[in-house]
Write a protein that holds these residues in place. Structure first.
Motif, mmCIF file in Angstrom:
data_model
loop_
_atom_site.group_PDB
_atom_site.id
_atom_site.type_symbol
_atom_site.label_atom_id
_atom_site.label_comp_id
_atom_site.label_asym_id
_atom_site.label_seq_id
_atom_site.Cartn_x
_atom_site.Cartn_y
_atom_site.Cartn_z
ATOM 1 N N SER A 104 0.829 -1.197 0.000
ATOM 2 C CA SER A 104 0.000 0.000 0.000
ATOM 3 C C SER A 104 0.868 1.253 0.000
ATOM 4 C CB SER A 104 -0.914 -0.009 1.224
ATOM 5 O OG SER A 104 -1.592 1.210 1.352
ATOM 6 N N ASP A 113 4.007 1.431 -0.961
ATOM 7 C CA ASP A 113 4.726 1.479 -2.239
ATOM 8 C C ASP A 113 3.847 2.110 -3.314
ATOM 9 O OD1 ASP A 113 7.091 0.392 -1.330
ATOM 10 O OD2 ASP A 113 6.613 -1.648 -1.974
ATOM 11 N N ARG A 114 2.572 1.718 -3.350
ATOM 12 C CA ARG A 114 1.655 2.291 -4.345
ATOM 13 C C ARG A 114 1.484 3.785 -4.124
ATOM 14 N NH1 ARG A 114 -1.199 -2.543 -3.412
ATOM 15 N NH2 ARG A 114 -2.606 -1.455 -2.007
ATOM 16 N N ARG A 115 1.374 4.187 -2.847
ATOM 17 C CA ARG A 115 1.226 5.614 -2.551
ATOM 18 C C ARG A 115 2.455 6.397 -2.992
ATOM 19 N NH1 ARG A 115 -1.301 6.021 3.492
ATOM 20 N NH2 ARG A 115 -3.472 5.724 2.904
ATOM 21 N N ASP A 122 4.639 5.492 -5.232
ATOM 22 C CA ASP A 122 4.732 5.464 -6.694
ATOM 23 C C ASP A 122 3.779 6.457 -7.345
ATOM 24 O OD1 ASP A 122 6.733 3.582 -6.709
ATOM 25 O OD2 ASP A 122 5.355 1.889 -6.913
ATOM 26 N N SER A 123 2.664 6.755 -6.680
ATOM 27 C CA SER A 123 1.682 7.675 -7.262
ATOM 28 C C SER A 123 2.106 9.142 -7.124
ATOM 29 C CB SER A 123 0.315 7.474 -6.614
ATOM 30 O OG SER A 123 0.310 7.976 -5.288
ATOM 31 N N LEU A 124 3.096 9.415 -6.283
ATOM 32 C CA LEU A 124 3.559 10.792 -6.113
ATOM 33 C C LEU A 124 4.426 11.213 -7.295
ATOM 34 C CD1 LEU A 124 4.601 10.629 -2.365
ATOM 35 C CD2 LEU A 124 2.507 11.610 -3.311
ATOM 36 N N LYS A 125 4.367 12.483 -7.599
ATOM 37 C CA LYS A 125 5.184 13.005 -8.697
ATOM 38 C C LYS A 125 6.572 13.332 -8.155
ATOM 39 C CE LYS A 125 1.282 14.685 -11.263
ATOM 40 N NZ LYS A 125 0.623 15.758 -11.957
ATOM 41 N N GLU A 143 12.711 9.283 -9.607
ATOM 42 C CA GLU A 143 12.947 7.890 -9.213
ATOM 43 C C GLU A 143 13.872 7.788 -7.992
ATOM 44 O OE1 GLU A 143 12.207 4.047 -8.961
ATOM 45 O OE2 GLU A 143 11.173 5.436 -10.314
ATOM 46 N N ARG A 154 11.814 8.561 -4.972
ATOM 47 C CA ARG A 154 10.901 7.446 -4.652
ATOM 48 C C ARG A 154 11.654 6.335 -3.928
ATOM 49 N NH1 ARG A 154 8.607 7.447 -10.092
ATOM 50 N NH2 ARG A 154 6.903 8.895 -9.929
ATOM 51 N N LYS A 185 10.967 4.983 -0.153
ATOM 52 C CA LYS A 185 10.694 3.573 0.143
ATOM 53 C C LYS A 185 11.699 3.027 1.165
ATOM 54 C CE LYS A 185 8.379 2.504 -4.172
ATOM 55 N NZ LYS A 185 8.391 1.687 -5.398
#
Length: 65
Positions: free
Chosen positions: A10, A12-14, A16-19, A22, A25, A29
């Motif tokens: 969950s 990770d998805r959040r 990944d959805s942020l602008k 890499e 990100r 994480k």
């Protein structure tokens, strides 16, 4: 306690959805995983302290009798 597998995917998805770039990100994480490890350590320490408290309480009760 939170199911770590579910919370990680969950989060990770959040993330990944942020602008974010890499590298940002990846850093986010890594920090999330570090925080998850610390939370696990704190939880286990709290469990051990409760066990020690119960043991000491039972020893004091036995001495008082």
């Amino acid at each position: 306690m939170i199911d770590n597998t579910t919370s990680r995917s969950s989060m990770d998805r959040r993330i990944d959805s942020l602008k974010l770039s890499e590298p940002d990100r990846r850093t986010a994480k890594e920090h999330m995983r570090d925080a998850d490890l610390v939370a696990g350590f704190v939880g286990r320490a709290a469990d051990k302290l409760r066990s020690a408290e119960e043991l000491l309480a039972s020893l004091f009760v036995q001495r008082a009798q």
